[in-house]
Structures are given as structure tokens and as C-alpha cells.
Scaffold this motif. Sequence first.
Motif, PDB file in Angstrom:
ATOM      1  N   LEU A  48       0.841  -1.206   0.000  1.00  0.00           N
ATOM      2  CA  LEU A  48       0.000   0.000   0.000  1.00  0.00           C
ATOM      3  C   LEU A  48       0.874   1.252   0.000  1.00  0.00           C
ATOM      4  O   LEU A  48       0.584   2.226  -0.709  1.00  0.00           O
ATOM      5  CB  LEU A  48      -0.930  -0.013   1.214  1.00  0.00           C
ATOM      6  N   ASN A  49       1.947   1.239   0.759  1.00  0.00           N
ATOM      7  CA  ASN A  49       2.875   2.379   0.770  1.00  0.00           C
ATOM      8  C   ASN A  49       3.632   2.483  -0.547  1.00  0.00           C
ATOM      9  O   ASN A  49       3.942   3.588  -1.014  1.00  0.00           O
ATOM     10  CB  ASN A  49       3.856   2.247   1.938  1.00  0.00           C
ATOM     11  N   SER A  50       3.931   1.317  -1.151  1.00  0.00           N
ATOM     12  CA  SER A  50       4.613   1.324  -2.445  1.00  0.00           C
ATOM     13  C   SER A  50       3.748   1.961  -3.516  1.00  0.00           C
ATOM     14  O   SER A  50       4.256   2.625  -4.422  1.00  0.00           O
ATOM     15  CB  SER A  50       4.977  -0.108  -2.851  1.00  0.00           C
ATOM     16  N   ILE A  51       2.431   1.756  -3.410  1.00  0.00           N
ATOM     17  CA  ILE A  51       1.509   2.384  -4.360  1.00  0.00           C
ATOM     18  C   ILE A  51       1.565   3.898  -4.201  1.00  0.00           C
ATOM     19  O   ILE A  51       1.626   4.646  -5.189  1.00  0.00           O
ATOM     20  CB  ILE A  51       0.077   1.861  -4.140  1.00  0.00           C
ATOM     21  N   LYS A  52       1.579   4.377  -2.963  1.00  0.00           N
ATOM     22  CA  LYS A  52       1.661   5.816  -2.711  1.00  0.00           C
ATOM     23  C   LYS A  52       2.962   6.393  -3.267  1.00  0.00           C
ATOM     24  O   LYS A  52       2.999   7.522  -3.762  1.00  0.00           O
ATOM     25  CB  LYS A  52       1.599   6.086  -1.201  1.00  0.00           C
ATOM     26  N   ASP A  53       4.035   5.609  -3.194  1.00  0.00           N
ATOM     27  CA  ASP A  53       5.346   6.071  -3.659  1.00  0.00           C
ATOM     28  C   ASP A  53       5.566   5.821  -5.150  1.00  0.00           C
ATOM     29  O   ASP A  53       6.665   6.075  -5.660  1.00  0.00           O
ATOM     30  CB  ASP A  53       6.453   5.373  -2.861  1.00  0.00           C
ATOM     31  N   SER A  54       4.549   5.292  -5.828  1.00  0.00           N
ATOM     32  CA  SER A  54       4.595   5.043  -7.285  1.00  0.00           C
ATOM     33  C   SER A  54       5.644   4.020  -7.700  1.00  0.00           C
ATOM     34  O   SER A  54       6.078   3.987  -8.855  1.00  0.00           O
ATOM     35  CB  SER A  54       4.841   6.363  -8.049  1.00  0.00           C
ATOM     36  N   ILE A  55       6.060   3.153  -6.776  1.00  0.00           N
ATOM     37  CA  ILE A  55       7.071   2.148  -7.090  1.00  0.00           C
ATOM     38  C   ILE A  55       6.563   1.152  -8.126  1.00  0.00           C
ATOM     39  O   ILE A  55       7.315   0.694  -8.991  1.00  0.00           O
ATOM     40  CB  ILE A  55       7.511   1.427  -5.798  1.00  0.00           C
ATOM     41  N   TYR A  56       5.274   0.826  -8.054  1.00  0.00           N
ATOM     42  CA  TYR A  56       4.717  -0.152  -8.981  1.00  0.00           C
ATOM     43  C   TYR A  56       3.874   0.501 -10.074  1.00  0.00           C
ATOM     44  O   TYR A  56       2.906  -0.074 -10.542  1.00  0.00           O
ATOM     45  CB  TYR A  56       3.879  -1.179  -8.218  1.00  0.00           C
ATOM     46  N   GLN A  57       4.236   1.690 -10.488  1.00  0.00           N
ATOM     47  CA  GLN A  57       3.561   2.351 -11.603  1.00  0.00           C
ATOM     48  C   GLN A  57       4.425   2.194 -12.849  1.00  0.00           C
ATOM     49  O   GLN A  57       5.531   2.708 -12.912  1.00  0.00           O
ATOM     50  CB  GLN A  57       3.313   3.822 -11.289  1.00  0.00           C
ATOM     51  N   GLY A  58       3.938   1.444 -13.826  1.00  0.00           N
ATOM     52  CA  GLY A  58       4.732   1.178 -15.021  1.00  0.00           C
ATOM     53  C   GLY A  58       5.862   0.207 -14.745  1.00  0.00           C
ATOM     54  O   GLY A  58       6.886   0.221 -15.439  1.00  0.00           O
ATOM     55  N   ALA A  59       5.685  -0.651 -13.736  1.00  0.00           N
ATOM     56  CA  ALA A  59       6.695  -1.659 -13.406  1.00  0.00           C
ATOM     57  C   ALA A  59       6.617  -2.811 -14.406  1.00  0.00           C
ATOM     58  O   ALA A  59       5.709  -2.874 -15.247  1.00  0.00           O
ATOM     59  CB  ALA A  59       6.467  -2.176 -11.985  1.00  0.00           C
ATOM     60  N   LEU A  60       7.580  -3.725 -14.325  1.00  0.00           N
ATOM     61  CA  LEU A  60       7.643  -4.843 -15.260  1.00  0.00           C
ATOM     62  C   LEU A  60       7.464  -6.175 -14.552  1.00  0.00           C
ATOM     63  O   LEU A  60       7.991  -6.383 -13.453  1.00  0.00           O
ATOM     64  CB  LEU A  60       8.993  -4.861 -15.985  1.00  0.00           C
ATOM     65  N   PHE A  61       6.741  -7.085 -15.216  1.00  0.00           N
ATOM     66  CA  PHE A  61       6.847  -8.497 -14.855  1.00  0.00           C
ATOM     67  C   PHE A  61       8.100  -8.983 -15.576  1.00  0.00           C
ATOM     68  O   PHE A  61       8.119  -9.108 -16.799  1.00  0.00           O
ATOM     69  CB  PHE A  61       5.611  -9.274 -15.323  1.00  0.00           C
ATOM     70  N   ASN A  62       9.174  -9.192 -14.842  1.00  0.00           N
ATOM     71  CA  ASN A  62      10.473  -9.424 -15.466  1.00  0.00           C
ATOM     72  C   ASN A  62      11.047 -10.823 -15.253  1.00  0.00           C
ATOM     73  O   ASN A  62      12.186 -11.098 -15.616  1.00  0.00           O
ATOM     74  CB  ASN A  62      11.482  -8.380 -14.971  1.00  0.00           C
ATOM     75  N   ARG A  63      10.257 -11.706 -14.665  1.00  0.00           N
ATOM     76  CA  ARG A  63      10.679 -13.107 -14.544  1.00  0.00           C
ATOM     77  C   ARG A  63       9.419 -13.970 -14.648  1.00  0.00           C
ATOM     78  O   ARG A  63       8.578 -13.948 -13.758  1.00  0.00           O
ATOM     79  CB  ARG A  63      11.387 -13.349 -13.212  1.00  0.00           C
ATOM     80  N   ILE A  64       9.312 -14.681 -15.752  1.00  0.00           N
ATOM     81  CA  ILE A  64       8.114 -15.464 -16.008  1.00  0.00           C
ATOM     82  C   ILE A  64       8.504 -16.916 -16.233  1.00  0.00           C
ATOM     83  O   ILE A  64       9.261 -17.233 -17.157  1.00  0.00           O
ATOM     84  CB  ILE A  64       7.347 -14.931 -17.236  1.00  0.00           C
ATOM     85  N   ILE A  65       7.997 -17.787 -15.384  1.00  0.00           N
ATOM     86  CA  ILE A  65       8.290 -19.215 -15.491  1.00  0.00           C
ATOM     87  C   ILE A  65       6.967 -19.975 -15.474  1.00  0.00           C
ATOM     88  O   ILE A  65       6.271 -19.995 -14.453  1.00  0.00           O
ATOM     89  CB  ILE A  65       9.203 -19.703 -14.355  1.00  0.00           C
ATOM     90  N   GLU A  66       6.631 -20.564 -16.597  1.00  0.00           N
ATOM     91  CA  GLU A  66       5.371 -21.298 -16.700  1.00  0.00           C
ATOM     92  C   GLU A  66       5.327 -22.413 -15.654  1.00  0.00           C
ATOM     93  O   GLU A  66       6.334 -23.072 -15.380  1.00  0.00           O
ATOM     94  CB  GLU A  66       5.218 -21.889 -18.106  1.00  0.00           C
ATOM     95  N   ASN A  67       4.169 -22.587 -15.054  1.00  0.00           N
ATOM     96  CA  ASN A  67       3.941 -23.583 -13.998  1.00  0.00           C
ATOM     97  C   ASN A  67       4.699 -23.274 -12.712  1.00  0.00           C
ATOM     98  O   ASN A  67       4.827 -24.127 -11.836  1.00  0.00           O
ATOM     99  CB  ASN A  67       4.316 -24.998 -14.468  1.00  0.00           C
ATOM    100  N   PHE A  68       5.198 -22.024 -12.587  1.00  0.00           N
ATOM    101  CA  PHE A  68       5.912 -21.631 -11.361  1.00  0.00           C
ATOM    102  C   PHE A  68       5.405 -20.272 -10.887  1.00  0.00           C
ATOM    103  O   PHE A  68       4.449 -20.214 -10.119  1.00  0.00           O
ATOM    104  CB  PHE A  68       7.415 -21.634 -11.608  1.00  0.00           C
ATOM    105  N   VAL A  69       6.022 -19.187 -11.341  1.00  0.00           N
ATOM    106  CA  VAL A  69       5.604 -17.862 -10.895  1.00  0.00           C
ATOM    107  C   VAL A  69       5.686 -16.834 -12.019  1.00  0.00           C
ATOM    108  O   VAL A  69       6.379 -17.036 -13.016  1.00  0.00           O
ATOM    109  CB  VAL A  69       6.461 -17.344  -9.708  1.00  0.00           C
TER     110      VAL A  69
END
Length: 211
Positions: free
Chosen positions: A49-70
Motif C-alpha cells: 500500500l505504501n509502495s503504491i503511494k510512492d509510485s514504485i509499482y507504476q509502469g513496473a515490469l513483470f520481469n521473470r516469467i516461469i510457466e507452472n511456477f511464478v
Amino acid sequence: MRYLTLLFLFLSIQHFSVAQSRKVAFKTDYGTIKVLLYDFTPQHRDLILNSIKDSIYQGALFNRIIENFVVQGGEHDIDIAKREAADPTGNKPRLAGEFDARAFHKMGALGQGRDDNPEKASFLNQIYFVVGKKVSEEDLQSLEAKKGRKFTKEQREEYLKNGGLPRLDGDYTVFGEIYEGMEVIMTISRFKTDKDDFPLSPVRFSVSVIE
């Protein structure tokens, strides 16, 4: 009887949802993922919730994608390591892990990433969604013997029915779960990646509070 069973399950889910006080939306180009944050992991709930206020996750990337994992997003492990290595004070900020039997690695669970620190403390700016895979009774029994812990009745039923990542329980903090938009994260989990699990095309997301 079937109707009564389904009604009971629906009411149980509704009661659980009402009991938790905060919800957030992960908006992507492929749809929106709505997440319920757990009040029984309050430090991690407040962290995002604080990260949202600080805009940390605005325009962030999903940068590690592993099928059947995370599907992992936010600050990448490599970038965290470089930043901390360059800090002359040797500062490595982390958030102490919060572990609750109700927060486990079911399909769609939202967790906080971390490195190999022995305290199992979380990174501040890295999250992941569990995609997971099928889980058998033999898998659960093997993990119980290996880790010296028992899965609860709820955990066992959920894993056997829908799958997940039970081997991560007790090691990484889970602090929420998808309640709408699971198909979006499943679609993202199948994107093509390079040898380092980075998607070949950028997958951006922004997080906002659902009022």
C-alpha cells in the motif's frame, strides 16, 4: 445437497473476502488482476500500500516469467544485488517474513520475493504471483517429511484440488490472493521468454487501491 454445498462454499468465500479490509488492482495491457490483501500479514499488506503511494509499482515490469511456477515483477534480483553492492554502507533493507497458515502458495497467491538470507526476510520492491502446477498426495507427504511440518486441512484440500507451490510455504511470505482476473496472470505466465526467464516483449503493470 449439491446446491447446499456450493452455497456453503460461496458464503465461505464471501465471508473471507469481507473479513479482509484492502484490495488492489494490477492493471496490465492484457487485463486487470484484482487482489485481496491479507490483514493477518499486516506488514506486507502495508508495504505494498505504501509502495503504491510512492509510485514504485507504476509502469513496473513483470520481469521473470516461469510457466507452472511464478510471474514475478518489480525490482529484479540482479538490479537489487547491483544496487546493494554499490552501497558503501553495506545496507540491505528487508522486511521480516510473516508466516500464517492461512497464507500459503495456492494458485493465484501473491507473495513477496527475497534472496537467500537466513531470516527469510523479504525484498521491499519485488512481488510474485503463483502459477504453480498439479500437486499429489505423495508430493505433500514428501514435503512434510523433508521440512518437518504438516499441511493444514485447508492447505491440503486446496493443493490437491487446484495445485500450487507448496514447497515454498514457510520460506516466502504470501500476503494476498487473486479474486478476479486469474485468467490474465495465466495468459502472462505462458509468454515466451529468453534463457533468463525475461519476457521477449515488455509486460508492464501498475498497481492501484480498489476503494
